[in-house]
Design a protein around this motif. Structure first.
Motif, PDB file in Angstrom:
ATOM      1  N   MET A  54       0.819  -1.216   0.000  1.00 42.53           N
ATOM      2  CA  MET A  54       0.000   0.000   0.000  1.00 42.53           C
ATOM      3  C   MET A  54       0.849   1.261   0.000  1.00 42.53           C
ATOM      4  O   MET A  54       0.331   2.346  -0.276  1.00 42.53           O
ATOM      5  N   VAL A  56       2.252   2.504   2.774  1.00 41.00           N
ATOM      6  CA  VAL A  56       1.820   3.219   3.978  1.00 41.00           C
ATOM      7  C   VAL A  56       2.885   3.072   5.052  1.00 41.00           C
ATOM      8  O   VAL A  56       3.424   1.992   5.259  1.00 41.00           O
ATOM      9  N   HIS A  62      -2.533   9.932  11.838  1.00 42.84           N
ATOM     10  CA  HIS A  62      -3.382  10.925  11.170  1.00 42.84           C
ATOM     11  C   HIS A  62      -4.003  11.879  12.178  1.00 42.84           C
ATOM     12  O   HIS A  62      -4.349  11.477  13.289  1.00 42.84           O
ATOM     13  N   GLN A  66      -7.281  13.967   8.248  1.00 43.81           N
ATOM     14  CA  GLN A  66      -6.622  12.943   7.425  1.00 43.81           C
ATOM     15  C   GLN A  66      -7.269  11.579   7.618  1.00 43.81           C
ATOM     16  O   GLN A  66      -7.442  10.812   6.668  1.00 43.81           O
ATOM     17  N   PHE A  69     -10.543  11.548   5.804  1.00 45.28           N
ATOM     18  CA  PHE A  69     -10.329  11.511   4.358  1.00 45.28           C
ATOM     19  C   PHE A  69      -9.965  10.096   3.901  1.00 45.28           C
ATOM     20  O   PHE A  69     -10.529   9.577   2.928  1.00 45.28           O
ATOM     21  N   ALA A  70      -9.047   9.462   4.607  1.00 46.49           N
ATOM     22  CA  ALA A  70      -8.642   8.105   4.237  1.00 46.49           C
ATOM     23  C   ALA A  70      -9.833   7.153   4.319  1.00 46.49           C
ATOM     24  O   ALA A  70     -10.053   6.315   3.425  1.00 46.49           O
ATOM     25  N   LEU A  73     -12.289   7.838   1.422  1.00 42.56           N
ATOM     26  CA  LEU A  73     -11.719   7.405   0.149  1.00 42.56           C
ATOM     27  C   LEU A  73     -11.777   5.883   0.018  1.00 42.56           C
ATOM     28  O   LEU A  73     -12.169   5.333  -1.015  1.00 42.56           O
ATOM     29  N   PHE A  74     -11.398   5.210   1.085  1.00 41.57           N
ATOM     30  CA  PHE A  74     -11.424   3.751   1.076  1.00 41.57           C
ATOM     31  C   PHE A  74     -12.847   3.233   0.868  1.00 41.57           C
ATOM     32  O   PHE A  74     -13.088   2.295   0.089  1.00 41.57           O
ATOM     33  N   ILE A  77     -13.868   3.731  -2.857  1.00 39.99           N
ATOM     34  CA  ILE A  77     -13.252   2.749  -3.753  1.00 39.99           C
ATOM     35  C   ILE A  77     -13.927   1.381  -3.591  1.00 39.99           C
ATOM     36  O   ILE A  77     -14.253   0.699  -4.559  1.00 39.99           O
ATOM     37  N   GLY A  78     -14.171   0.992  -2.340  1.00 35.61           N
ATOM     38  CA  GLY A  78     -14.809  -0.296  -2.079  1.00 35.61           C
ATOM     39  C   GLY A  78     -16.208  -0.369  -2.654  1.00 35.61           C
ATOM     40  O   GLY A  78     -16.640  -1.399  -3.179  1.00 35.61           O
ATOM     41  N   PHE A  81     -15.936  -0.823  -6.351  1.00 36.04           N
ATOM     42  CA  PHE A  81     -15.469  -2.189  -6.572  1.00 36.04           C
ATOM     43  C   PHE A  81     -16.661  -3.156  -6.592  1.00 36.04           C
ATOM     44  O   PHE A  81     -16.835  -3.969  -7.516  1.00 36.04           O
ATOM     45  N   TRP A 172      -5.225   3.358   8.108  1.00 30.44           N
ATOM     46  CA  TRP A 172      -4.813   2.144   7.378  1.00 30.44           C
ATOM     47  C   TRP A 172      -4.347   1.067   8.341  1.00 30.44           C
ATOM     48  O   TRP A 172      -4.636  -0.115   8.147  1.00 30.44           O
ATOM     49  N   LEU A 175      -7.419  -0.385  10.084  1.00 33.05           N
ATOM     50  CA  LEU A 175      -8.156  -1.226   9.135  1.00 33.05           C
ATOM     51  C   LEU A 175      -7.496  -2.587   8.972  1.00 33.05           C
ATOM     52  O   LEU A 175      -8.136  -3.635   9.083  1.00 33.05           O
ATOM     53  N   VAL A 176      -6.213  -2.566   8.715  1.00 35.80           N
ATOM     54  CA  VAL A 176      -5.497  -3.808   8.427  1.00 35.80           C
ATOM     55  C   VAL A 176      -5.390  -4.673   9.681  1.00 35.80           C
ATOM     56  O   VAL A 176      -5.627  -5.879   9.640  1.00 35.80           O
TER      57      VAL A 176
END
Lengths: 599, 194
Positions: A54, A56, A62, A66, A69-70, A73-74, A77-78, A81, A172, A175-176
């Protein structure tokens, strides 16, 4: 309300108490970028590799903007998808039934539904979604929308726990780590257990079984061109057909159901969701599914206590949730066990309760318990059809959603939801004694209260405005499966469920129309993201504040007084917002049912 | 602007990596373990007769109307017990349609099973289940149907009761859920009796 039900209820609560602390302690490790777990040897390399791909830096945190925003955005995109997968379903692999592409409005609705952790389903799973769509398009969000919810709760808790700081974590990393360390390992074990109970996990086409006794059915007569033949009155001509086969659904169900429950998503693999014998084969699978709905939400209250170094506060919040939960279960259970006097007068055994829409293996108690749990949390899986509940039995899930699903709640969403109420409760207490309100040593100022109120107002406005719009239009009333107040309840439930990101339904409503798909789609987006942004703003405001040491005048956020104040705040705001609407739906229907009125 | 591109790249790549792990590796591992450890269950608990024909699933109900068979609950799945189209009736407590349907079902149930006009009918016998595929009926429901089935088959009531006991799924761990009689299993067992 039989002894067997009381025993099961007690066992459920004890099990919930037992898992809360271990889950909370594990969350402490998962939600710390440098936390240690026993799974590190396997998962650390995977985690590090993921960050590398990624691009990252996991050590860079953040600030709230920030972070927001992340997250947005995620989610975007999902959502795209999944929309793409649904629209291209016909040319993608793992589609043995040869199902067509999903319509644009249904794809929009479904993509937003799963992105927002709602899992509202306007489609029928087994006749609409290919194995690929289920396993990749939908189950993807079951993981990441759950992880996103937990991430946001963690960000808010960091905002409360830290002081004189700027950052609230790295989206991130949260999330991960939540996906890898928390959701995946539990789901793996849980899914295999579910298979052991009879849940399917395969990639075979649907199985054709030869019926033991062929069945005669009336079907619409079709012309050679495949069009329905109509008589002079415009009614379809019926003809008798003999059905000799049963077409049995197959597919990768267990892997999806495990995360659907644990992540409080709730989107059924099949249309009947957890009522389907494959999707919830035994009472044992049922109780573990119910426990997995509350597991993370309950553990997060312990995490809160640990993080803010006030474990009593965590347990008091937990106790508020438990009290509201028990109240809901008792009302739903009592109403369903009492049954429907209209049907009793026809000759239905009164002692059996209301069995319409319920499965024999679960019976009255487990159906009422599941309905309460799934709406206390923002899960939305159902093991019985809420649309066929008695009026007060159906009132409980509806009201639970309208309280904002703060009773253990959706994973993460429950905690950040109740924290909004906590801020308000502290504010109200401050007004009552005429002091500047403080929460854990931080002054609650006008900005914080504004953000909290915004989150709550959005919930009420979104639900009520959309319901009001639908109920005065043909596209709304035409979708109802029932008439009278129950029809109104179907509409109110649909927008409550969408806004609250719950996903359960008074499922008689024909929701797969462009109008409903679109409006409920927007209700879900507003209910998720317009709630989250003020909450992250609140986190950003709290994290900057200084801490003043506790004094004799500090209002304690634990113990009996705070318990009562918090319950009062939740119920009062919920009731003020929604009682007028509820009076037109389930409440008036209750009295009409007692009077024997039919629609 | 640099941040914007970096975050967009992170969003796209994380979507891809997480999709591979959560939607590829994970379901395939569950598939492998499920097929290896619980092969029969992972494939739908199918009932296959000696000729190799699939007759149904142990977990899914089927429709029966012949007096010699036990009858399942009414079903709202497709045309009835459509196992690729699960559904409840979703009719509410004040629904005229549901009221009329239940009234007809009660009359039919009483006449089929020789009950008098005032005898209460088990709720599960006249209401549709949540899935439309409920494999079970309640013990009372099975008991009321027993004389009819015994008579139609020329079997003793005791013999039929014994088969019911064998095909009853009790409470899990002795206290979870409600007991029920698996109708398809019971009817197949009845067909086996010479």
């Amino acid at each position: 309300m039989n002894p067997s039900g009381w025993i099961q209820f007690a066992v459920y609560i004890v099990a919930l108490v037992i898992i809360t602390k271990p889950m909370g302690l594990y969350l402490m490790q998962v939600l710390d970028a440098n936390g240690r777990t026993r799974l590190d040897p396997v998962l650390r390399p995977l985690e590090r590799g993921t960050y590398r791909v990624m691009g990252v830096d996991p050590n860079k945190e953040h600030d709230w903007k920030q972070y927001t925003f992340a997250m947005l955005l995620f989610s975007l995109i999902g959502c795209l998808f999944t929309y793409a997968i649904l629209r291209l379903q016909n040319i993608l692999p793992l589609n043995p039934q040869g199902l067509a592409a999903v319509s644009p409005d249904c794809s929009f609705n479904t993509a937003t539904s799963f992105t927002t952790n709602t899992n509202w389903q306007s489609y029928v799973g087994e006749t609409t979604m290919s194995y690929f769509s289920q396993m990749v398009g939908l189950a993807f969000h079951n993981f990441v929308s759950a992880a996103t919810g937990i991430a946001i709760a963690a960000a808010l808790v960091r905002g409360i726990a830290r002081h004189s700081a700027q950052t609230i974590g790295n989206f991130w990393v949260d999330l991960v780590r939540v996906t890898y360390y928390l959701l995946l390992p539990i789901c793996l074990v849980f899914a295999v257990f579910l298979v052991s109970q009879g849940m399917i996990q395969n990639f075979k086409p649907y199985t054709k079984a030869t019926l033991v006794e062929p069945m005669k059915v009336q079907v619409e007569k079709k012309s050679a061109q495949g069009e329905t033949i109509k008589d002079a009155d415009g009614k379809a001509v019926m003809e008798e057909q003999t059905v000799t086969e049963q077409n049995i659904v197959q597919g990768p169900m267990a892997s999806q159901v495990a995360i659907k429950m644990l992540g409080t998503n709730g989107g059924g693999y099949t249309n009947a969701n957890a009522a389907h014998p494959f999707e919830n084969p035994t009472p044992l699978s049922n109780v573990l599914q119910m426990l997995s709905i509350f597991a993370i939400g309950s553990g997060l209250t312990y995490y809160l206590g640990r993080m803010v170094k006030n474990q009593k506060h965590g347990w008091t919040v937990w106790a508020v949730m438990l009290a509201l939960f028990v109240g809901g279960v008792l009302l739903a259970w009592h109403s369903e066990a009492a049954g429907n006097p209209i049907h009793h007068s026809l000759g239905v055994a009164a002692a059996d309760g209301n069995m319409e829409g319920k499965e024999v293996r679960f019976g009255i108690f487990n159906s009422a318990l599941f309905a309460t749990i799934t709406t206390d949390a923002s899960c939305g899986a159902v093991n019985s059809m809420h649309d066929s509940f008695t009026p007060l039995g159906g009132f409980v899930p509806l009201f639970n959603i309208e309280l904002g699903e703060v009773i253990f709640g959706g994973v993460g969403a429950g905690l950040y939801g109740i924290l909004v109420f906590v801020v308000l409760a502290v504010f109200i207490a401050g007004l009552m004694v005429g002091r500047t309100p403080e929460y854990l040593g931080k002054k609650i100022e006008s900005y914080d209260v504004k953000m909290s109120m915004l989150a709550l107002l959005i919930l009420a406005i979104d639900i009520l405005a959309f319901s009001a719009w639908a109920i005065v239009n043909k596209w709304g009333t035409g979708a109802m499966n029932n008439s009278g107040p129950h029809g109104f309840s179907e509409i109110l439930y649909a927008y409550s469920s969408g806004t609250g990101n719950n996903g359960s339904a008074f499922a008689g409503i024909s929701a797969n129309t462009p109008w409903l798909n679109t409006t409920i789609g927007f209700a879900m987006l507003i209910g998720r993201f317009l709630m989250i942004v003020p909450i992250l703003a609140l986190a950003g405001s709290l994290v900057r504040k200084k801490v003043t040491p506790a004094s004799a005048g500090t209002f304690p956020v634990h113990g009996g007084t705070f318990f009562i104040l918090l319950i009062g705040t939740v119920l009062l705001i919920g009731a003020l917002n929604f009682v007028p609407a509820l009076a037109l739906g389930p409440i008036v229907e209750h009295f009409l049912m007692q009077g024997g009125k039919l629609f | 602007m640099k941040d914007f591109f970096a975050e967009t790249r992170a969003a796209i790549l994380s979507t891809m990596v997480l999709a591979v792990v959560c939607c590829g590796v994970y379901p395939l591992v569950v598939y492998g373990l499920g097929q290896a450890l619980f092969h029969d269950k992972a494939n739908g608990s199918l009932i296959v007769d000696p000729n190799g024909t699939v007759r149904g699933s142990k977990l899914l109900g089927q429709n029966f109307t012949d007096p010699k068979y036990f009858h399942p609950r009414p079903s709202a799945a497709g045309n009835g017990y459509d196992a690729a189209n699960s559904s409840g009736s979703n009719l509410g407590p004040t629904s005229q349609k549901l009221n009329d349907t239940i009234k007809d079902r009660i009359a039919a149930y009483r006449s089929e099973n020789g009950l008098n006009e005032n005898q209460p009918v088990p709720a599960d016998a006249v209401t549709a289940s949540g899935s439309g595929l409920d494999p079970h009926i309640s013990l009372q429901n099975a008991e009321l149907q027993t004389p009819r089935v015994a008579k139609a088959r020329g079997l003793s009531v005791e013999k039929v009761q014994e088969l019911i006991r064998q095909r009853t799924d009790g409470r899990d761990l002795g206290f979870l859920g409600e007991p029920g009689v698996n109708v398809l299993n019971l009817n197949l067992a009845l067909d086996q009796v010479q």
